[in-house]
Scaffold this motif. Structure first.
Motif, mmCIF file in Angstrom:
data_model
loop_
_atom_site.group_PDB
_atom_site.id
_atom_site.type_symbol
_atom_site.label_atom_id
_atom_site.label_comp_id
_atom_site.label_asym_id
_atom_site.label_seq_id
_atom_site.Cartn_x
_atom_site.Cartn_y
_atom_site.Cartn_z
ATOM 1 N N ARG A 22 0.841 -1.193 0.000
ATOM 2 C CA ARG A 22 0.000 0.000 0.000
ATOM 3 C C ARG A 22 0.883 1.252 0.000
ATOM 4 O O ARG A 22 1.769 1.398 0.844
ATOM 5 C CB ARG A 22 -0.915 0.005 1.233
ATOM 6 C CG ARG A 22 -1.891 -1.167 1.258
ATOM 7 C CD ARG A 22 -2.604 -1.307 2.600
ATOM 8 N NE ARG A 22 -1.682 -1.591 3.691
ATOM 9 C CZ ARG A 22 -2.059 -2.031 4.891
ATOM 10 N NH1 ARG A 22 -3.349 -2.224 5.151
ATOM 11 N NH2 ARG A 22 -1.161 -2.263 5.828
ATOM 12 N N THR A 23 0.633 2.156 -0.925
ATOM 13 C CA THR A 23 1.383 3.399 -1.002
ATOM 14 C C THR A 23 0.788 4.412 -0.029
ATOM 15 O O THR A 23 -0.424 4.658 -0.037
ATOM 16 C CB THR A 23 1.342 3.970 -2.424
ATOM 17 O OG1 THR A 23 1.946 3.033 -3.317
ATOM 18 C CG2 THR A 23 2.105 5.293 -2.502
ATOM 19 N N ILE A 24 1.626 4.982 0.799
ATOM 20 C CA ILE A 24 1.177 5.937 1.808
ATOM 21 C C ILE A 24 1.212 7.343 1.215
ATOM 22 O O ILE A 24 2.275 7.883 0.935
ATOM 23 C CB ILE A 24 2.063 5.865 3.070
ATOM 24 C CG1 ILE A 24 2.163 4.419 3.576
ATOM 25 C CG2 ILE A 24 1.523 6.801 4.145
ATOM 26 C CD1 ILE A 24 0.821 3.762 3.847
ATOM 27 N N SER A 25 0.033 7.929 1.033
ATOM 28 C CA SER A 25 -0.055 9.244 0.408
ATOM 29 C C SER A 25 -0.911 10.225 1.208
ATOM 30 O O SER A 25 -1.159 11.341 0.760
ATOM 31 C CB SER A 25 -0.649 9.108 -1.004
ATOM 32 O OG SER A 25 -1.950 8.522 -0.943
ATOM 33 N N TYR A 26 -1.341 9.818 2.392
ATOM 34 C CA TYR A 26 -2.272 10.617 3.194
ATOM 35 C C TYR A 26 -1.735 10.695 4.616
ATOM 36 O O TYR A 26 -1.528 9.669 5.269
ATOM 37 C CB TYR A 26 -3.642 9.948 3.150
ATOM 38 C CG TYR A 26 -4.786 10.658 3.849
ATOM 39 C CD1 TYR A 26 -4.663 11.904 4.441
ATOM 40 C CD2 TYR A 26 -6.037 10.044 3.909
ATOM 41 C CE1 TYR A 26 -5.725 12.526 5.071
ATOM 42 C CE2 TYR A 26 -7.126 10.657 4.528
ATOM 43 C CZ TYR A 26 -6.956 11.894 5.117
ATOM 44 O OH TYR A 26 -8.021 12.499 5.746
ATOM 45 N N LEU A 27 -1.491 11.914 5.085
ATOM 46 C CA LEU A 27 -0.969 12.141 6.431
ATOM 47 C C LEU A 27 -1.959 12.972 7.228
ATOM 48 O O LEU A 27 -2.430 14.012 6.771
ATOM 49 C CB LEU A 27 0.374 12.884 6.360
ATOM 50 C CG LEU A 27 1.003 13.304 7.695
ATOM 51 C CD1 LEU A 27 1.405 12.073 8.507
ATOM 52 C CD2 LEU A 27 2.204 14.217 7.463
#
Length: 344
Positions: A22-27
């Motif tokens: 899973r690509t982490i793109s939301y913080l």
């Protein structure tokens, strides 16, 4: 605020991918654990807040967020507590907006309880924020005061109207509370959709000791949806928000309704987000006790190599999913930290 040093950008440019692809793109970043309300499903009435010295400075928050943006975060949400009670917060928002100008950040947004919106809505819009979430569980002033312990509903409603007048899209977040606001959900839907606002229902999350019984508060949204389907025609929508909600469109109102169901149906398979607390602790899963200290590497050097390495190590340990349960035997939360510390 200067943000991250250009010399460190190359070290941070690699996209973040967890062990499950899973690509982490939301913080989501909590800027404070403090709040001007005491919602009974979120906090105890006599909360002990963190010493202010333990919090990251606004400059440190800027640098930390910028490091994540350089590593592929495209959506950044500021949360609390109540973010707008943090002194001089708008200087951070304005500084972070530079990433919108460069195109590195696709969206800068915020979750708020609405009490301070009348004061800050226009400035939020000026800083590049286009959408906000407002937490609101009832339109009954007496119930609102009961939920928040001392809140003023009219102040929140005025804040929502100020946000709309400033051109902000508003989504209402409503926690479904057993035997408290269940029967009010249809009127909340009609009210929100009548003003062009989306509404999302959320199950009570078992986080932190609050002096209340979780079992007494919890209502499964599967049951709520079944009830609503007797009155409304709901069509499932394709999820493209990057968040945990599953949305439907209601034919009778033309508006959208979301369901966030951490208890009855988790949303982990497509999780693209992580959370950082106001003390610089990274949690890669809302429903786990995992924690990685980013404050130490942040303060250890002026450049971001140590910080980048710490972020990579934490993302490499992100679990497959959460284990939210309501402990019926001991009536205790699954996760000891309060939601106000983690960030909504």
């Amino acid at each position: 605020m200067n943000g991250i040093a250009p010399s460190s950008l190359s070290a941070l440019s690699r996209a973040m991918t967890d062990p499950f692809g899973r690509t982490i793109s939301y913080l989501r970043v909590s800027v404070t654990d403090r709040c001007d309300l005491r919602c009974f499903y979120c906090m105890s009435e006599d909360m002990t807040f963190l010493p202010k010295a333990d919090l990251l400075t606004l400059e440190e928050l800027d640098r930390l967020c910028s490091a994540f943006i350089a590593k592929g975060v495209r959506k950044l949400r500021l949360t609390g507590g109540e973010p707008l009670v943090r002194r001089n917060l708008m200087s951070l928002v304005r500084s972070l907006s530079r990433h919108l100008d460069t195109g590195a950040l696709r969206e800068l947004t915020m979750t708020t309880n609405g009490t301070q919106l009348a004061r800050f809505a226009a400035e939020l819009r000026d800083c590049g924020i286009r959408r906000i979430n407002v937490s609101l569980d009832t339109l009954d002033p007496v119930k609102f005061r009961a939920i928040t312990r001392w809140g003023d509903l009219e102040r929140v409603l005025a804040g929502i109207e100020a946000a709309r007048a400033a051109g902000l899209a508003v989504k209402i977040n409503t926690v479904a509370l057993k035997n408290f606001n269940e029967d009010e959900i249809p009127s909340l839907i009609e009210w929100a959709h009548g003003k062009g606002m989306a509404l999302t229902l959320i199950e009570v999350m078992p986080m932190g000791e609050i002096g209340e019984g979780r079992i007494d508060q919890y209502v499964p949204l599967s049951l709520m949806r079944a009830r609503l389907s007797k009155h409304y025609t709901m069509t499932d929508l394709v999820d493209d928000t990057g968040g945990p909600a599953r949305y439907v469109r209601i034919s009778e109102t033309g508006g959208t309704l979301g369901f966030i169901t951490p208890m009855t149906h988790n949303f982990c398979e497509s999780c693209n987000r992580v959370r950082v607390t106001c003390t610089g602790t990274l949690h890669t899963c809302l429903g786990q006790e995992d924690a990685s200290d980013l404050r130490k590497p942040l303060r250890a050097a002026a450049k971001d190599e140590l910080l980048s390495a710490a972020i990579d190590r934490a993302i490499g340990l992100k679990p497959k999913g959460h284990d939210f349960i309501i402990d019926r035997r001991h009536n205790r939360p699954s996760v000891s930290r309060h939601m106000s510390v983690t960030g909504g």
